[in-house]
Design a protein around this motif. Structure first.
Motif, short mmCIF file in Angstrom:
data_model
loop_
_atom_site.label_atom_id
_atom_site.label_comp_id
_atom_site.label_asym_id
_atom_site.label_seq_id
_atom_site.Cartn_x
_atom_site.Cartn_y
_atom_site.Cartn_z
N GLU A 26 0.83 -1.21 0.00
CA GLU A 26 0.00 0.00 0.00
C GLU A 26 0.86 1.26 0.00
OE1 GLU A 26 -4.08 -1.37 2.36
OE2 GLU A 26 -2.38 -0.55 3.48
N LYS A 27 2.08 1.15 0.56
CA LYS A 27 2.99 2.29 0.62
C LYS A 27 3.83 2.44 -0.65
CE LYS A 27 3.43 1.40 5.59
NZ LYS A 27 4.34 0.93 6.66
N MET A 28 3.77 1.41 -1.51
CA MET A 28 4.64 1.39 -2.69
C MET A 28 3.89 1.71 -3.99
SD MET A 28 6.66 -2.09 -1.61
CE MET A 28 7.52 -2.30 -3.17
N VAL A 29 2.65 1.22 -4.09
CA VAL A 29 1.86 1.42 -5.32
C VAL A 29 0.42 1.75 -4.95
CG1 VAL A 29 3.26 -0.07 -6.82
CG2 VAL A 29 1.40 -1.07 -5.46
N ASP A 30 -0.34 2.14 -5.95
CA ASP A 30 -1.75 2.49 -5.74
C ASP A 30 -2.57 1.21 -5.62
OD1 ASP A 30 -4.21 3.68 -5.59
OD2 ASP A 30 -4.34 4.13 -7.73
N THR A 31 -2.66 0.69 -4.41
CA THR A 31 -3.41 -0.54 -4.14
C THR A 31 -3.85 -0.53 -2.69
OG1 THR A 31 -3.39 -2.95 -4.45
CG2 THR A 31 -1.43 -1.96 -3.44
N SER A 32 -4.59 -1.57 -2.30
CA SER A 32 -5.03 -1.69 -0.91
C SER A 32 -5.09 -3.16 -0.53
CB SER A 32 -6.42 -1.06 -0.73
OG SER A 32 -7.41 -1.83 -1.40
N ASN A 33 -4.99 -3.41 0.75
CA ASN A 33 -5.09 -4.78 1.25
C ASN A 33 -6.41 -5.42 0.82
OD1 ASN A 33 -4.43 -7.09 3.13
ND2 ASN A 33 -6.28 -6.33 4.12
N GLU A 34 -7.49 -4.66 0.91
CA GLU A 34 -8.82 -5.18 0.55
C GLU A 34 -8.86 -5.57 -0.92
OE1 GLU A 34 -12.67 -5.24 -1.24
OE2 GLU A 34 -11.26 -3.55 -1.52
N TRP A 35 -8.29 -4.75 -1.80
CA TRP A 35 -8.30 -5.04 -3.23
C TRP A 35 -7.48 -6.29 -3.54
CZ3 TRP A 35 -4.87 -5.59 -7.27
CH2 TRP A 35 -5.39 -5.48 -8.56
N ILE A 36 -6.29 -6.38 -2.94
CA ILE A 36 -5.40 -7.52 -3.21
C ILE A 36 -6.03 -8.83 -2.74
CG2 ILE A 36 -3.16 -8.56 -2.71
CD1 ILE A 36 -2.07 -5.70 -2.35
N VAL A 37 -6.58 -8.84 -1.52
CA VAL A 37 -7.18 -10.07 -0.99
C VAL A 37 -8.39 -10.48 -1.82
CG1 VAL A 37 -8.35 -11.09 1.00
CG2 VAL A 37 -6.30 -9.68 1.34
N ARG A 38 -9.23 -9.51 -2.17
CA ARG A 38 -10.44 -9.82 -2.94
C ARG A 38 -10.10 -10.33 -4.33
NH1 ARG A 38 -13.01 -6.27 -6.17
NH2 ARG A 38 -12.01 -4.51 -5.10
N ARG A 39 -9.10 -9.75 -4.96
CA ARG A 39 -8.77 -10.11 -6.33
C ARG A 39 -7.84 -11.31 -6.44
NH1 ARG A 39 -11.32 -7.40 -10.59
NH2 ARG A 39 -9.38 -7.49 -11.80
N THR A 40 -7.01 -11.55 -5.42
CA THR A 40 -5.97 -12.58 -5.55
C THR A 40 -5.93 -13.60 -4.42
OG1 THR A 40 -4.19 -11.44 -4.35
CG2 THR A 40 -4.56 -10.81 -6.66
N GLY A 41 -6.43 -13.22 -3.23
CA GLY A 41 -6.33 -14.11 -2.08
C GLY A 41 -5.00 -14.03 -1.35
N TYR A 151 8.08 -3.13 -9.60
CA TYR A 151 7.32 -2.79 -8.40
C TYR A 151 6.55 -1.47 -8.53
CZ TYR A 151 8.77 -6.81 -5.76
OH TYR A 151 8.94 -8.11 -5.31
N SER A 152 6.47 -0.95 -9.76
CA SER A 152 5.56 0.17 -10.01
C SER A 152 4.29 -0.32 -10.73
CB SER A 152 6.24 1.24 -10.86
OG SER A 152 6.51 0.77 -12.17
N ASP A 153 4.27 -1.62 -11.08
CA ASP A 153 3.13 -2.22 -11.77
C ASP A 153 2.28 -2.99 -10.76
OD1 ASP A 153 1.31 -3.55 -13.33
OD2 ASP A 153 2.79 -4.72 -14.45
N ARG A 154 1.19 -2.38 -10.32
CA ARG A 154 0.40 -2.98 -9.26
C ARG A 154 -0.29 -4.28 -9.68
NH1 ARG A 154 -5.45 -0.30 -8.02
NH2 ARG A 154 -6.38 -0.62 -10.06
N ASN A 155 -0.44 -4.50 -10.98
CA ASN A 155 -1.12 -5.69 -11.45
C ASN A 155 -0.26 -6.94 -11.38
OD1 ASN A 155 -3.63 -4.44 -12.20
ND2 ASN A 155 -2.55 -3.51 -13.92
N THR A 156 1.07 -6.78 -11.30
CA THR A 156 1.94 -7.95 -11.19
C THR A 156 2.66 -8.02 -9.85
OG1 THR A 156 3.74 -6.74 -12.28
CG2 THR A 156 2.32 -8.11 -13.67
#
Length: 325
Positions: A26-41, A151-156
């Motif tokens: 969350e401190k490195m890229v535009d993302t959130s714990n909730e988004w990562i868990v929901r989308r990837t587990g 590590y600037s690519d939040r999708n990978t």
């Protein structure tokens, strides 16, 4: 005289101590714990140290195997390492591991089939043993994907982690592990997962970021959900089995949402599916044996259990093996 068979006789594991949590990301890229868990587990992943590479992880996994199972490896006659993140072009990771443990009679090879790698490695080990060429094979999956991530690519960058698992496969005249195998590829779509090196184009497609991992997430999700269930059915047909005969499904732990979609299409319970990505991320070829190791630590897997191991990823490749524990 009975034909010799191969048997998995032990697993050893190494996961680096360094952790990268969703809160860190969350401190490195535009993302959130909730988004990562929901989308990837995925909740966290392990990262190799600055001077820690695929060979180092592989050696530590073998050391863990020796200590945990009280086995010797000096009589291993083939070392197979599955990795797409080797230390060097040459020498292979397998060659360095062989030298480290002084396995004087061992041949060596690396297999790069991305996330399908471990299934290929296990199939090759079984083939070498059942054909009479080898008696004792080490199949080591070792990946340091953090070394090639953007590590600037939040999708990978939210997906992947580093780990290694060493699997000992030995000749037996009794009941063997591998029941059937099935593999297929679609190289025309290979540009959808890439990490370039010398060439700047794949199938005419220009590489965007040289020597960094890239993938087309949306396309791959749709490809996997559409094709992997049929691949699993083809594997089961090879073994003259149905899903009702299978105690555990062990797919590549790409992400949990994808795995749930595959299970729904197969009408196979997610409760009987083994995964490893929650606390380790997508570890490519390591994800399947890592999931097996986690299940063994929890005493889930019993002798005689039949398991479908199915990988999918770069190439595009997919395929797997059915084993009996």
């Amino acid at each position: 005289m009975n034909k010799s068979k191969s048997k998995i006789t032990g697993l050893g594991t190494y996961v680096p101590p360094g952790k990268l949590t969703n809160q860190d990301l969350e401190k490195m890229v535009d993302t959130s714990n909730e988004w990562i868990v929901r989308r990837t587990g995925v909740k966290e992943r392990r990262l190799a140290g600055k001077e820690e590479f695929a060979t180092d992880l592989a050696i530590k996994a073998v050391e863990n195997l020796i200590e945990k199972k009280n086995v010797r490896v000096d009589d291993v006659d083939m070392v197979i390492v599955t990795t797409f993140t080797p230390d060097h072009f040459l020498p292979t990771v397998a060659a360095v591991v062989q030298g480290h443990f002084n396995m004087k009679a061992a041949g060596t090879m690396d297999i790069n089939s991305g996330c399908t790698g471990f299934a290929y490695g296990l199939c090759v080990a079984d083939s070498l043993i059942t054909s009479g060429h080898n008696n004792k094979v080490l199949v080591i999956a070792s990946e340091v994907i953090s070394k090639i991530l953007d590590y600037s690519d939040r999708n990978t960058c939210v997906l992947f982690g580093d780990a290694a698992v060493a699997t000992l496969v030995e000749r037996t005249d009794e009941k063997g592990s591998v029941i059937a195998s099935y593999f297929t590829s679609d190289g025309k779509l290979a540009h959808n997962i890439s990490c370039s090196n010398l060439a700047e184009r794949i199938n005419g497609w220009e590489v965007g970021k040289k020597r960094l991992f890239q993938q087309e997430g949306k396309f791959l999700y749709e490809y996997v959900v559409k094709n992997i269930p049929e691949g699993v059915r083809s594997l089961l047909k090879r073994g003259d089995l149905t899903l009702e005969d299978i105690q555990w499904f062990v797919p590549h732990s790409a992400n949990l949402r994808m795995i749930k979609a595959i299970c729904e299409r197969l009408e196979f319970p997610i409760e009987k599916t083994l995964v490893s990505n929650e606390f380790y991320g997508n570890t490519s070829s390591v994800s399947i044996p890592l999931a097996i190791w986690l299940a063994l630590e929890e005493d889930k897997i019993k002798a005689g259990d039949k398991m479908v191991l199915y990988g999918f990823g770069a190439g595009l490749t997919h395929g797997g093996v059915i084993i009996e524990w």
